[in-house]
Scaffold this active site. Structure first.
Site, PDB file in Angstrom:
ATOM      1  N   ASP A  75       7.500   5.228  -5.307  1.00  0.00           N
ATOM      2  CA  ASP A  75       8.566   4.674  -4.290  1.00  0.00           C
ATOM      3  C   ASP A  75       8.542   3.269  -4.177  1.00  0.00           C
ATOM      4  O   ASP A  75       9.571   2.514  -4.004  1.00  0.00           O
ATOM      5  CB  ASP A  75       7.917   5.179  -2.680  1.00  0.00           C
ATOM      6  CG  ASP A  75       8.274   6.691  -2.553  1.00  0.00           C
ATOM      7  OD1 ASP A  75       9.120   7.461  -3.582  1.00  0.00           O
ATOM      8  OD2 ASP A  75       8.047   7.277  -1.497  1.00  0.00           O
ATOM      9  N   ASN A 150      12.395   0.159   3.542  1.00  0.00           N
ATOM     10  CA  ASN A 150      11.334   0.692   4.272  1.00  0.00           C
ATOM     11  C   ASN A 150      11.174   0.087   5.852  1.00  0.00           C
ATOM     12  O   ASN A 150      11.180   0.791   6.615  1.00  0.00           O
ATOM     13  CB  ASN A 150       9.906   0.696   3.530  1.00  0.00           C
ATOM     14  CG  ASN A 150      10.012   2.098   2.873  1.00  0.00           C
ATOM     15  OD1 ASN A 150      11.032   2.834   2.686  1.00  0.00           O
ATOM     16  ND2 ASN A 150       8.827   2.349   2.303  1.00  0.00           N
ATOM     17  N   GLU A 151      10.433  -1.122   5.836  1.00  0.00           N
ATOM     18  CA  GLU A 151      10.196  -1.928   7.023  1.00  0.00           C
ATOM     19  C   GLU A 151       9.868  -3.208   6.860  1.00  0.00           C
ATOM     20  O   GLU A 151       9.650  -3.819   5.782  1.00  0.00           O
ATOM     21  CB  GLU A 151       8.834  -1.153   7.442  1.00  0.00           C
ATOM     22  CG  GLU A 151       7.603  -1.592   6.758  1.00  0.00           C
ATOM     23  CD  GLU A 151       7.391  -0.722   5.241  1.00  0.00           C
ATOM     24  OE1 GLU A 151       6.974  -1.057   4.421  1.00  0.00           O
ATOM     25  OE2 GLU A 151       7.348   0.418   5.378  1.00  0.00           O
ATOM     26  N   GLY A 192       6.376   6.044   5.367  1.00  0.00           N
ATOM     27  CA  GLY A 192       5.655   4.874   5.036  1.00  0.00           C
ATOM     28  C   GLY A 192       4.398   4.298   5.728  1.00  0.00           C
ATOM     29  O   GLY A 192       3.873   5.150   6.268  1.00  0.00           O
ATOM     30  N   SER A 194       4.414   2.803   8.703  1.00  0.00           N
ATOM     31  CA  SER A 194       4.717   3.410   9.625  1.00  0.00           C
ATOM     32  C   SER A 194       4.039   4.780  10.298  1.00  0.00           C
ATOM     33  O   SER A 194       3.176   5.168  11.364  1.00  0.00           O
ATOM     34  CB  SER A 194       6.201   3.448  10.372  1.00  0.00           C
ATOM     35  OG  SER A 194       6.310   4.045  11.797  1.00  0.00           O
ATOM     36  N   LEU A 195       4.220   5.733   9.285  1.00  0.00           N
ATOM     37  CA  LEU A 195       3.653   7.216   9.348  1.00  0.00           C
ATOM     38  C   LEU A 195       2.166   7.031   9.389  1.00  0.00           C
ATOM     39  O   LEU A 195       1.211   7.764  10.269  1.00  0.00           O
ATOM     40  CB  LEU A 195       4.111   7.943   8.216  1.00  0.00           C
ATOM     41  CG  LEU A 195       3.517   9.559   8.211  1.00  0.00           C
ATOM     42  CD1 LEU A 195       3.870  10.201   9.480  1.00  0.00           C
ATOM     43  CD2 LEU A 195       3.864   9.949   7.086  1.00  0.00           C
TER      44      LEU A 195
END
Length: 298
Positions: A75, A150-151, A192, A194-195
């Site tokens: 990823d 993603n973030e 990602g 956050s999880l």
């Protein structure tokens, strides 16, 4: 499909077998292949290629004349590949030679099948929302690469002390998070960083962003899902007088007092979903949701 780009990183040269399989089936179908130059040079140095290929070094070397891009790795490799695609509308497909692979969904033994499905047009396109950032004063690192798939993460730097992240949504004050940092995640990024900080999983087509505090000292602070049209404004206070901002895997240091605006980017990334794939299937497999023994009898 007439022309494709291939992107990989240094560790990907260990996937020599998979690269040769991909090149073989592409060439059998007279598809022109361009390699990212640094990756190409690594493959050449490793004697992994039997012929010369054209290369690209910058997103300006690509255009919408490319039918798609193959990302070879995990990823993280896809997140890097996105910095070349940007707003060019080039669809991307990840071949997973890395680890978990929420984005890189084609496994090593599925390459021939995947290319066949592509040639037969048995796939769909998922639009992946991105975040973009603006800082005042403007950090030079964000002049071009001011987006994240993603973030975007705000984090402390060189200290064990927490930072305060004063947060506004559409100019209305929300709260001041006292924490190690704050993650603003897209639906793609929900699986990602956050999880791992107890953020929720949301589907790629959800019109939402997630605000996830990192190790918050506000004991009642919880991840929050907000509409993706929300303007997020952040102000950081830190004992060390500076802090970190990361956009996916790209990171820079900025000074305390820097004002941050985060909102939905003006473009999306086109992710290829093959006919035999689904995001829910990926979630079940990667998060081991199907491993509950109570499901075995169903």
């Amino acid at each position: 499909m007439k022309k494709v780009a291939i992107y990989g990183q240094a560790y990907t040269i260990s996937a020599e077998k998979e690269i040769k399989i991909l090149l073989s089936i592409l060439e059998q179908n007279n598809i022109v292949v361009f390699f990212e130059r640094d990756f190409y040079n690594l493959l050449v140095a490793n004697n992994s290629l039997s012929k010369k290929y054209p290369t690209y070094t910058h997103f300006r070397d690509l255009s919408n004349t490319f039918d798609m891009m193959f990302s070879i790795g995990g990823d993280g490799t896809i997140l890097r590949a996105v910095t070349y695609i940007r707003d060019l509308n080039i669809p991307i497909l990840g071949i997973n030679t890395g680890r978990l692979g929420f984005l890189a969904t084609v496994q090593k033994d599925q390459i021939k099948e995947a290319v066949t499905l592509l040639l037969d047009k048995k796939f769909s396109i998922q639009e992946r929302t991105l975040l973009q950032i603006k800082t005042t004063p403007q950090a030079k690192e964000f002049n071009e690469l001011n987006f994240a798939l993603n973030e975007i993460t705000i984090a402390r730097r060189n200290t064990t002390s927490m930072i305060g992240v004063k947060t506004y949504l559409n100019n209305e004050y929300l709260t001041n998070y006292w924490a190690d940092g704050l993650i603003i995640a897209t639906p793609t990024g929900s699986t990602g960083y956050s999880l791992s900080c107890n953020g929720p999983v949301i589907l790629p087509n959800a019109k939402s962003f997630i605000i996830t505090p990192i190790a918050p000292h506000n004991l009642n602070a919880r991840p929050m899902v907000i509409p993706d049209e929300t303007l997020i404004q952040l102000e950081v206070s830190a004992r060390e007088k500076d802090f970190l901002i990361s956009l996916d895997s790209r990171i820079t240091t900025v000074s305390e007092g820097t004002k941050i605006k985060i909102q939905k980017a003006s473009f999306t990334i086109k992710s290829i979903l093959l006919e035999n794939q689904s995001h829910l299937k990926t979630l079940r497999g990667k998060l081991l949701w199907g491993e509950d023994t109570r499901n075995h009898s169903l």
